[in-house]
Scaffold this motif. Sequence first.
Motif, PDB file in Angstrom:
ATOM      1  N   PRO A  97       0.795  -1.239   0.000  1.00 58.61           N
ATOM      2  CA  PRO A  97       0.000   0.000   0.000  1.00 58.61           C
ATOM      3  C   PRO A  97       0.829   1.293   0.000  1.00 58.61           C
ATOM      4  CG  PRO A  97      -0.923  -1.561   1.563  1.00 58.61           C
ATOM      5  CD  PRO A  97       0.367  -2.159   1.068  1.00 58.61           C
ATOM      6  N   LYS A  98       1.916   1.332   0.755  1.00 63.53           N
ATOM      7  CA  LYS A  98       2.736   2.555   0.806  1.00 63.53           C
ATOM      8  C   LYS A  98       3.378   2.828  -0.555  1.00 63.53           C
ATOM      9  CE  LYS A  98       2.575   3.519   5.298  1.00 63.53           C
ATOM     10  NZ  LYS A  98       1.495   4.396   5.650  1.00 63.53           N
ATOM     11  N   THR A  99       3.910   1.796  -1.180  1.00 74.98           N
ATOM     12  CA  THR A  99       4.518   1.971  -2.505  1.00 74.98           C
ATOM     13  C   THR A  99       3.469   2.407  -3.522  1.00 74.98           C
ATOM     14  OG1 THR A  99       6.200   0.301  -2.018  1.00 74.98           O
ATOM     15  CG2 THR A  99       5.845   0.834  -4.330  1.00 74.98           C
ATOM     16  N   MET A 100       2.307   1.783  -3.461  1.00 77.21           N
ATOM     17  CA  MET A 100       1.246   2.134  -4.410  1.00 77.21           C
ATOM     18  C   MET A 100       0.791   3.582  -4.204  1.00 77.21           C
ATOM     19  SD  MET A 100       1.277  -0.461  -6.253  1.00 77.21           S
ATOM     20  CE  MET A 100      -0.043  -0.036  -7.359  1.00 77.21           C
ATOM     21  N   ALA A 101       0.730   4.017  -2.960  1.00 77.73           N
ATOM     22  CA  ALA A 101       0.350   5.409  -2.677  1.00 77.73           C
ATOM     23  C   ALA A 101       1.388   6.368  -3.258  1.00 77.73           C
ATOM     24  CB  ALA A 101       0.202   5.625  -1.171  1.00 77.73           C
ATOM     25  N   LYS A 102       2.664   6.025  -3.077  1.00 78.47           N
ATOM     26  CA  LYS A 102       3.731   6.867  -3.621  1.00 78.47           C
ATOM     27  C   LYS A 102       3.654   6.909  -5.147  1.00 78.47           C
ATOM     28  CE  LYS A 102       7.818   6.860  -1.810  1.00 78.47           C
ATOM     29  NZ  LYS A 102       9.041   6.902  -1.047  1.00 78.47           N
ATOM     30  N   LYS A 103       3.400   5.765  -5.754  1.00 77.04           N
ATOM     31  CA  LYS A 103       3.301   5.695  -7.215  1.00 77.04           C
ATOM     32  C   LYS A 103       2.126   6.516  -7.743  1.00 77.04           C
ATOM     33  CE  LYS A 103       5.387   1.169  -8.072  1.00 77.04           C
ATOM     34  NZ  LYS A 103       5.134  -0.186  -8.587  1.00 77.04           N
ATOM     35  N   LYS A 104       1.045   6.594  -6.983  1.00 78.33           N
ATOM     36  CA  LYS A 104      -0.126   7.377  -7.409  1.00 78.33           C
ATOM     37  C   LYS A 104       0.111   8.876  -7.268  1.00 78.33           C
ATOM     38  CE  LYS A 104      -3.614   3.873  -6.577  1.00 78.33           C
ATOM     39  NZ  LYS A 104      -4.722   3.421  -5.726  1.00 78.33           N
ATOM     40  N   ARG A 105       0.889   9.271  -6.279  1.00 84.06           N
ATOM     41  CA  ARG A 105       1.149  10.701  -6.061  1.00 84.06           C
ATOM     42  C   ARG A 105       2.112  11.281  -7.087  1.00 84.06           C
ATOM     43  NH1 ARG A 105       2.482   9.121  -0.423  1.00 84.06           N
ATOM     44  NH2 ARG A 105       0.464   8.957   0.589  1.00 84.06           N
ATOM     45  N   MET A 106       3.107  10.514  -7.468  1.00 82.25           N
ATOM     46  CA  MET A 106       4.204  11.067  -8.265  1.00 82.25           C
ATOM     47  C   MET A 106       3.803  11.584  -9.646  1.00 82.25           C
ATOM     48  SD  MET A 106       6.500  11.591  -6.258  1.00 82.25           S
ATOM     49  CE  MET A 106       7.488  12.417  -7.468  1.00 82.25           C
ATOM     50  N   PRO A 107       2.912  10.949 -10.379  1.00 81.37           N
ATOM     51  CA  PRO A 107       2.530  11.548 -11.666  1.00 81.37           C
ATOM     52  C   PRO A 107       1.904  12.936 -11.496  1.00 81.37           C
ATOM     53  CG  PRO A 107       1.855   9.253 -11.615  1.00 81.37           C
ATOM     54  CD  PRO A 107       2.337   9.608 -10.226  1.00 81.37           C
ATOM     55  N   PHE A 108       1.152  13.128 -10.413  1.00 85.79           N
ATOM     56  CA  PHE A 108       0.554  14.436 -10.167  1.00 85.79           C
ATOM     57  C   PHE A 108       1.629  15.457  -9.818  1.00 85.79           C
ATOM     58  CE2 PHE A 108      -1.518  17.727  -7.697  1.00 85.79           C
ATOM     59  CZ  PHE A 108      -2.530  18.086  -8.566  1.00 85.79           C
ATOM     60  N   VAL A 109       2.590  15.060  -9.003  1.00 82.69           N
ATOM     61  CA  VAL A 109       3.703  15.954  -8.649  1.00 82.69           C
ATOM     62  C   VAL A 109       4.472  16.360  -9.909  1.00 82.69           C
ATOM     63  CG1 VAL A 109       5.921  16.093  -7.425  1.00 82.69           C
ATOM     64  CG2 VAL A 109       3.930  15.098  -6.285  1.00 82.69           C
ATOM     65  N   ALA A 110       4.769  15.376 -10.748  1.00 86.09           N
ATOM     66  CA  ALA A 110       5.532  15.651 -11.975  1.00 86.09           C
ATOM     67  C   ALA A 110       4.744  16.548 -12.926  1.00 86.09           C
ATOM     68  CB  ALA A 110       5.899  14.344 -12.668  1.00 86.09           C
ATOM     69  N   ALA A 111       3.474  16.248 -13.137  1.00 89.82           N
ATOM     70  CA  ALA A 111       2.648  17.060 -14.036  1.00 89.82           C
ATOM     71  C   ALA A 111       2.506  18.482 -13.493  1.00 89.82           C
ATOM     72  CB  ALA A 111       1.282  16.415 -14.228  1.00 89.82           C
ATOM     73  N   ASN A 112       2.284  18.598 -12.212  1.00 90.43           N
ATOM     74  CA  ASN A 112       2.165  19.902 -11.566  1.00 90.43           C
ATOM     75  C   ASN A 112       3.445  20.720 -11.784  1.00 90.43           C
ATOM     76  OD1 ASN A 112       1.042  21.899  -9.938  1.00 90.43           O
ATOM     77  ND2 ASN A 112       1.364  20.789  -8.040  1.00 90.43           N
ATOM     78  N   GLY A 113       4.576  20.061 -11.628  1.00 92.20           N
ATOM     79  CA  GLY A 113       5.847  20.746 -11.826  1.00 92.20           C
ATOM     80  C   GLY A 113       6.082  21.157 -13.265  1.00 92.20           C
ATOM     81  N   LEU A 114       5.866  20.222 -14.178  1.00 91.04           N
ATOM     82  CA  LEU A 114       6.149  20.491 -15.596  1.00 91.04           C
ATOM     83  C   LEU A 114       5.140  21.417 -16.257  1.00 91.04           C
ATOM     84  CD1 LEU A 114       7.278  16.952 -16.769  1.00 91.04           C
ATOM     85  CD2 LEU A 114       8.708  18.980 -16.493  1.00 91.04           C
TER      86      LEU A 114
END
Length: 148
Positions: free
Chosen positions: A71-88
């Motif tokens: 669950p922790k890894t899956m949560a991290k994997k779900k957050r990161m595309p949003f972080v990357a898109a938000n940044g870019l």
Amino acid sequence: MKTRIHAFAGIIGFLIILTFWTSTVISELFGSYETISSVKQTVLYGMALLIPALMITGGSGMSLGAKRKDPKTMAKKKRMPFVAANGLLILVPSAFFLASKAAAGSFDGWFYTIQTIELVAGATNLILMGLNIRDGLMMTGRIRRKRK
């Protein structure tokens, strides 16, 4: 070793974004137009450190979590595309726009509208990255989950 590189790059990225965010707020609240302009220019220069740190964090994180389904890894994997898109899509273009407007001394409605969007997007990324740091520390056993 990969875990240490991932953690170090992630913390560096988080601290750089936190520095950008707090410097912006402080300069906007208490600084002159020259100070604001200087902060906006420094943010652009700081991206030379931030972008590689986030690329290292993302790449090492994908490698470390490639086969994990907890669950922790899956949560991290779900957050990161949003972080990357938000940044870019929001933070990088905003930084260039705001630095350009500040250098021209054009502190108009557009400047403050984009500044507000940038601050909200930056705070969002700090929250999401902070959650990822917390989950990573739990996954490595460096912090324990609170008992009810």
